[in-house]
Design a protein around this motif. Structure first.
Motif, PDB file in Angstrom:
ATOM      1  N   GLN A 177     -23.040 -24.929 -28.877  1.00  0.00           N
ATOM      2  CA  GLN A 177     -22.478 -24.263 -30.051  1.00  0.00           C
ATOM      3  C   GLN A 177     -23.557 -23.568 -30.885  1.00  0.00           C
ATOM      4  O   GLN A 177     -23.339 -22.474 -31.417  1.00  0.00           O
ATOM      5  CB  GLN A 177     -21.724 -25.277 -30.911  1.00  0.00           C
ATOM      6  CG  GLN A 177     -20.394 -25.726 -30.326  1.00  0.00           C
ATOM      7  CD  GLN A 177     -19.408 -24.580 -30.219  1.00  0.00           C
ATOM      8  OE1 GLN A 177     -19.128 -23.886 -31.189  1.00  0.00           O
ATOM      9  NE2 GLN A 177     -18.865 -24.374 -29.016  1.00  0.00           N
ATOM     10  N   GLU A 178     -24.704 -24.206 -31.012  1.00  0.00           N
ATOM     11  CA  GLU A 178     -25.803 -23.603 -31.772  1.00  0.00           C
ATOM     12  C   GLU A 178     -26.225 -22.276 -31.142  1.00  0.00           C
ATOM     13  O   GLU A 178     -26.447 -21.277 -31.846  1.00  0.00           O
ATOM     14  CB  GLU A 178     -26.997 -24.573 -31.812  1.00  0.00           C
ATOM     15  CG  GLU A 178     -28.242 -24.037 -32.487  1.00  0.00           C
ATOM     16  CD  GLU A 178     -28.086 -23.835 -33.983  1.00  0.00           C
ATOM     17  OE1 GLU A 178     -28.911 -23.095 -34.560  1.00  0.00           O
ATOM     18  OE2 GLU A 178     -27.138 -24.395 -34.579  1.00  0.00           O
ATOM     19  N   ILE A 179     -26.320 -22.246 -29.820  1.00  0.00           N
ATOM     20  CA  ILE A 179     -26.708 -21.011 -29.131  1.00  0.00           C
ATOM     21  C   ILE A 179     -25.584 -19.983 -29.200  1.00  0.00           C
ATOM     22  O   ILE A 179     -25.820 -18.793 -29.426  1.00  0.00           O
ATOM     23  CB  ILE A 179     -27.095 -21.325 -27.670  1.00  0.00           C
ATOM     24  CG1 ILE A 179     -28.330 -22.238 -27.642  1.00  0.00           C
ATOM     25  CG2 ILE A 179     -27.372 -20.044 -26.891  1.00  0.00           C
ATOM     26  CD1 ILE A 179     -28.678 -22.756 -26.259  1.00  0.00           C
ATOM     27  N   TRP A 180     -24.346 -20.450 -29.024  1.00  0.00           N
ATOM     28  CA  TRP A 180     -23.188 -19.538 -29.025  1.00  0.00           C
ATOM     29  C   TRP A 180     -23.001 -18.865 -30.385  1.00  0.00           C
ATOM     30  O   TRP A 180     -22.667 -17.675 -30.471  1.00  0.00           O
ATOM     31  CB  TRP A 180     -21.925 -20.326 -28.658  1.00  0.00           C
ATOM     32  CG  TRP A 180     -20.684 -19.482 -28.537  1.00  0.00           C
ATOM     33  CD1 TRP A 180     -20.318 -18.694 -27.482  1.00  0.00           C
ATOM     34  CD2 TRP A 180     -19.636 -19.354 -29.503  1.00  0.00           C
ATOM     35  NE1 TRP A 180     -19.119 -18.083 -27.735  1.00  0.00           N
ATOM     36  CE2 TRP A 180     -18.668 -18.468 -28.968  1.00  0.00           C
ATOM     37  CE3 TRP A 180     -19.428 -19.908 -30.773  1.00  0.00           C
ATOM     38  CZ2 TRP A 180     -17.522 -18.121 -29.654  1.00  0.00           C
ATOM     39  CZ3 TRP A 180     -18.272 -19.559 -31.459  1.00  0.00           C
ATOM     40  CH2 TRP A 180     -17.332 -18.679 -30.903  1.00  0.00           C
ATOM     41  N   LYS A 181     -23.231 -19.610 -31.458  1.00  0.00           N
ATOM     42  CA  LYS A 181     -23.038 -19.068 -32.808  1.00  0.00           C
ATOM     43  C   LYS A 181     -24.171 -18.147 -33.250  1.00  0.00           C
ATOM     44  O   LYS A 181     -24.039 -17.429 -34.242  1.00  0.00           O
ATOM     45  CB  LYS A 181     -22.905 -20.220 -33.812  1.00  0.00           C
ATOM     46  CG  LYS A 181     -21.611 -21.002 -33.668  1.00  0.00           C
ATOM     47  CD  LYS A 181     -21.590 -22.214 -34.588  1.00  0.00           C
ATOM     48  CE  LYS A 181     -20.311 -23.029 -34.404  1.00  0.00           C
ATOM     49  NZ  LYS A 181     -20.331 -24.270 -35.234  1.00  0.00           N
ATOM     50  N   ASN A 182     -25.270 -18.182 -32.519  1.00  0.00           N
ATOM     51  CA  ASN A 182     -26.425 -17.357 -32.870  1.00  0.00           C
ATOM     52  C   ASN A 182     -26.876 -16.545 -31.658  1.00  0.00           C
ATOM     53  O   ASN A 182     -27.965 -16.760 -31.118  1.00  0.00           O
ATOM     54  CB  ASN A 182     -27.579 -18.248 -33.359  1.00  0.00           C
ATOM     55  CG  ASN A 182     -27.235 -19.008 -34.621  1.00  0.00           C
ATOM     56  OD1 ASN A 182     -27.256 -18.464 -35.710  1.00  0.00           O
ATOM     57  ND2 ASN A 182     -26.903 -20.283 -34.459  1.00  0.00           N
ATOM     58  N   PRO A 183     -26.046 -15.594 -31.217  1.00  0.00           N
ATOM     59  CA  PRO A 183     -26.397 -14.824 -30.014  1.00  0.00           C
ATOM     60  C   PRO A 183     -27.645 -13.965 -30.242  1.00  0.00           C
ATOM     61  O   PRO A 183     -27.772 -13.294 -31.269  1.00  0.00           O
ATOM     62  CB  PRO A 183     -25.157 -13.954 -29.779  1.00  0.00           C
ATOM     63  CG  PRO A 183     -24.496 -13.845 -31.126  1.00  0.00           C
ATOM     64  CD  PRO A 183     -24.762 -15.153 -31.806  1.00  0.00           C
ATOM     65  N   LEU A 219     -25.490 -10.774 -24.929  1.00  0.00           N
ATOM     66  CA  LEU A 219     -25.282  -9.355 -24.673  1.00  0.00           C
ATOM     67  C   LEU A 219     -25.119  -8.575 -25.981  1.00  0.00           C
ATOM     68  O   LEU A 219     -24.638  -9.130 -26.976  1.00  0.00           O
ATOM     69  CB  LEU A 219     -24.020  -9.166 -23.816  1.00  0.00           C
ATOM     70  CG  LEU A 219     -24.144  -9.615 -22.365  1.00  0.00           C
ATOM     71  CD1 LEU A 219     -22.776  -9.927 -21.790  1.00  0.00           C
ATOM     72  CD2 LEU A 219     -24.841  -8.544 -21.532  1.00  0.00           C
ATOM     73  N   PRO A 220     -25.480  -7.291 -26.003  1.00  0.00           N
ATOM     74  CA  PRO A 220     -25.307  -6.494 -27.218  1.00  0.00           C
ATOM     75  C   PRO A 220     -23.839  -6.413 -27.637  1.00  0.00           C
ATOM     76  O   PRO A 220     -22.966  -6.170 -26.805  1.00  0.00           O
ATOM     77  CB  PRO A 220     -25.834  -5.112 -26.812  1.00  0.00           C
ATOM     78  CG  PRO A 220     -26.711  -5.347 -25.632  1.00  0.00           C
ATOM     79  CD  PRO A 220     -26.116  -6.522 -24.913  1.00  0.00           C
ATOM     80  N   LYS A 221     -23.569  -6.683 -28.896  1.00  0.00           N
ATOM     81  CA  LYS A 221     -22.266  -6.509 -29.553  1.00  0.00           C
ATOM     82  C   LYS A 221     -21.195  -7.515 -29.121  1.00  0.00           C
ATOM     83  O   LYS A 221     -20.259  -7.762 -29.886  1.00  0.00           O
ATOM     84  CB  LYS A 221     -21.742  -5.082 -29.351  1.00  0.00           C
ATOM     85  CG  LYS A 221     -22.644  -4.021 -29.962  1.00  0.00           C
ATOM     86  CD  LYS A 221     -22.038  -2.636 -29.820  1.00  0.00           C
ATOM     87  CE  LYS A 221     -22.946  -1.585 -30.448  1.00  0.00           C
ATOM     88  NZ  LYS A 221     -22.391  -0.217 -30.334  1.00  0.00           N
ATOM     89  N   ILE A 222     -21.298  -8.081 -27.920  1.00  0.00           N
ATOM     90  CA  ILE A 222     -20.251  -9.012 -27.483  1.00  0.00           C
ATOM     91  C   ILE A 222     -20.761 -10.447 -27.324  1.00  0.00           C
ATOM     92  O   ILE A 222     -20.063 -11.308 -26.794  1.00  0.00           O
ATOM     93  CB  ILE A 222     -19.558  -8.541 -26.186  1.00  0.00           C
ATOM     94  CG1 ILE A 222     -20.578  -8.252 -25.080  1.00  0.00           C
ATOM     95  CG2 ILE A 222     -18.721  -7.307 -26.449  1.00  0.00           C
ATOM     96  CD1 ILE A 222     -19.929  -7.869 -23.753  1.00  0.00           C
TER      97      ILE A 222
END
Length: 397
Positions: free
Chosen positions: A27-33, A89-92
């Motif tokens: 979650q930490e990585i997912w919330k801070n792409p 990835l950029p933007k997504i």
């Protein structure tokens, strides 16, 4: 065999006991792409966690956001490499689920560490590789050049997708930059004085479109025009196309590049332009799945209730990864596991799925399967030799 089963129970119990911690990492990585080579928060999150768990961590090895974490110092022990990815990835954002790849890698590492601590008979030297910039930057390629993977005997990682395929087709890929040079002129007053580089780019695009009719159905060429001139009333003196070519075998990709070159040269000659073509990104080799290792992974995954009914869809899901370069150097596996998603990777819908609680069970099962596979390899005498023999034979095919 009793020892193997006991150690696999340790693996299962460890990952179940630490599933909340593993989800917190994801979650930490997912919330801070973070994009390629800029994965500062993810790098800090993973290295801090591994250090607290007793791993010896070499940060920034050899890249600013890569790392190598080790546990165990067993003379003659098998060196097991577990790989984490964490770029977005950029933007997504995490539309390829690299937050889950990191979670699965850390989960497998924690489980193997617990198994090592529980038995002195488990001769493992565990290595966790933190690999940035898979999405086009080729972090693993750069790490390979620095010899970071040299000491590993085997390497493994897994990847979330909407399907469950043990031996997916990971394509060889190269990125090429083609620039056409012409001559400016006033587009209304004297267009005949100009040499239109955009016309060359369009002609090249059309040439490649016609080439597809004679391509193998397993090959891919795709592109974007990144420069087509400045203003419509100026004949463009420069145009640029970014191409990617992909194929199931490295040698097929070499042939495809040569055909692409001819398409570009023909377009340049027809329009009076000059052309230059160069590689603009690292070459991604096709993944060389080690059959002995993946058979073990399948058996362990099935023991956890994981089905592989999507194996018949192997031809429908094809992509590229710098893990291919690792697999050309070391016996490796890179299975894909199924999370619930209506959309395929690199899509907003998959970003949402990668952060969903529903993705936790399959991710944890993949982590367990990798750890159990490593235990099989270490505990069965002669199995590493079979893996290495299979690897050498695969390089000749």
């Amino acid at each position: 065999m009793a020892l193997v089963e006991t150690l696999k129970k340790v693996v299962d119990k460890t990952i179940e006991n630490r599933k909340n911690d593993l989800n917190d990492i994801s979650q930490e990585i997912w919330k801070n792409p973070e994009l390629s080579f800029n994965e500062v928060k993810a790098h800090e999150c993973l290295t801090n966690f591994l250090e607290k768990e007793g791993f010896t961590v070499s940060r920034k090895t050899p890249l600013e956001t890569s790392f190598v974490a080790k546990y165990g110092d067993c003379t003659g022990g098998i060196k097991v490499g577990v790989i984490c990815e964490y770029d977005a990835l950029p933007k997504i954002g995490h539309a390829c689920g690299h937050n889950l790849i990191a979670e699965a890698g850390i989960g497998a590492a924690l489980a193997l560490k617990a198994a090592m601590d529980s038995s002195k008979d488990l001769k493992i030297n565990l290595i966790v590789y933190g690999t940035p910039a898979e999405e086009g930057g080729g972090g693993k390629c750069l790490m390979l050049e620095k010899g970071v993977f040299d000491e590993a005997d085997i390497c493994m990682m897994s990847h979330p997708t909407p399907v469950e395929i043990s031996t997916p087709i990971w394509l060889a890929r190269i990125q090429l930059d083609i620039v056409f040079h012409g001559k400016t002129a006033h587009a209304a007053a004297a267009p005949w004085e100009g040499i239109n580089a955009l016309d060359a780019a369009v002609a090249c695009y059309n040439n490649v479109s016609m080439l597809r009719r004679q391509m193998k159905p397993t090959n891919r060429i795709h592109c974007t025009i990144v420069d087509g001139g400045e203003r419509p009333n100026i004949i463009p003196e420069r145009a640029e196309i970014l191409y990617c070519t992909r194929s199931q075998k490295d040698k097929d990709n070499e042939k495809l590049i040569e055909k692409l070159r001819r398409c570009a040269e023909g377009a340049a000659q027809a329009t009076g332009c000059t052309m230059e073509m160069k590689e603009s990104g690292p070459f991604y080799a096709a993944v060389n799945t080690n059959q002995v290792m993946i058979d073990l992974y399948i058996g362990n995954a099935k023991s956890l209730g994981v089905p592989f009914e999507d194996d018949h869809m192997r031809e429908t899901f094809q992509a590229s990864t710098d893990m291919g370069n690792v697999s050309a150097m070391k016996p490796s596996i890179h299975p894909i596991y199924k999370i619930k998603s209506e959309d395929v990777n690199h899509n907003h819908g998959f970003t949402k799925a990668a952060g969903s609680s529903e993705s936790q069970l399959p991710t944890l099962n993949s982590a367990k399967s990798m750890a159990m596979t490593a235990i099989d390899i270490v505990c069965e005498k002669g199995l590493l030799n079979k893996i290495q023999k299979s690897f050498k034979e695969s390089l000749l095919s």
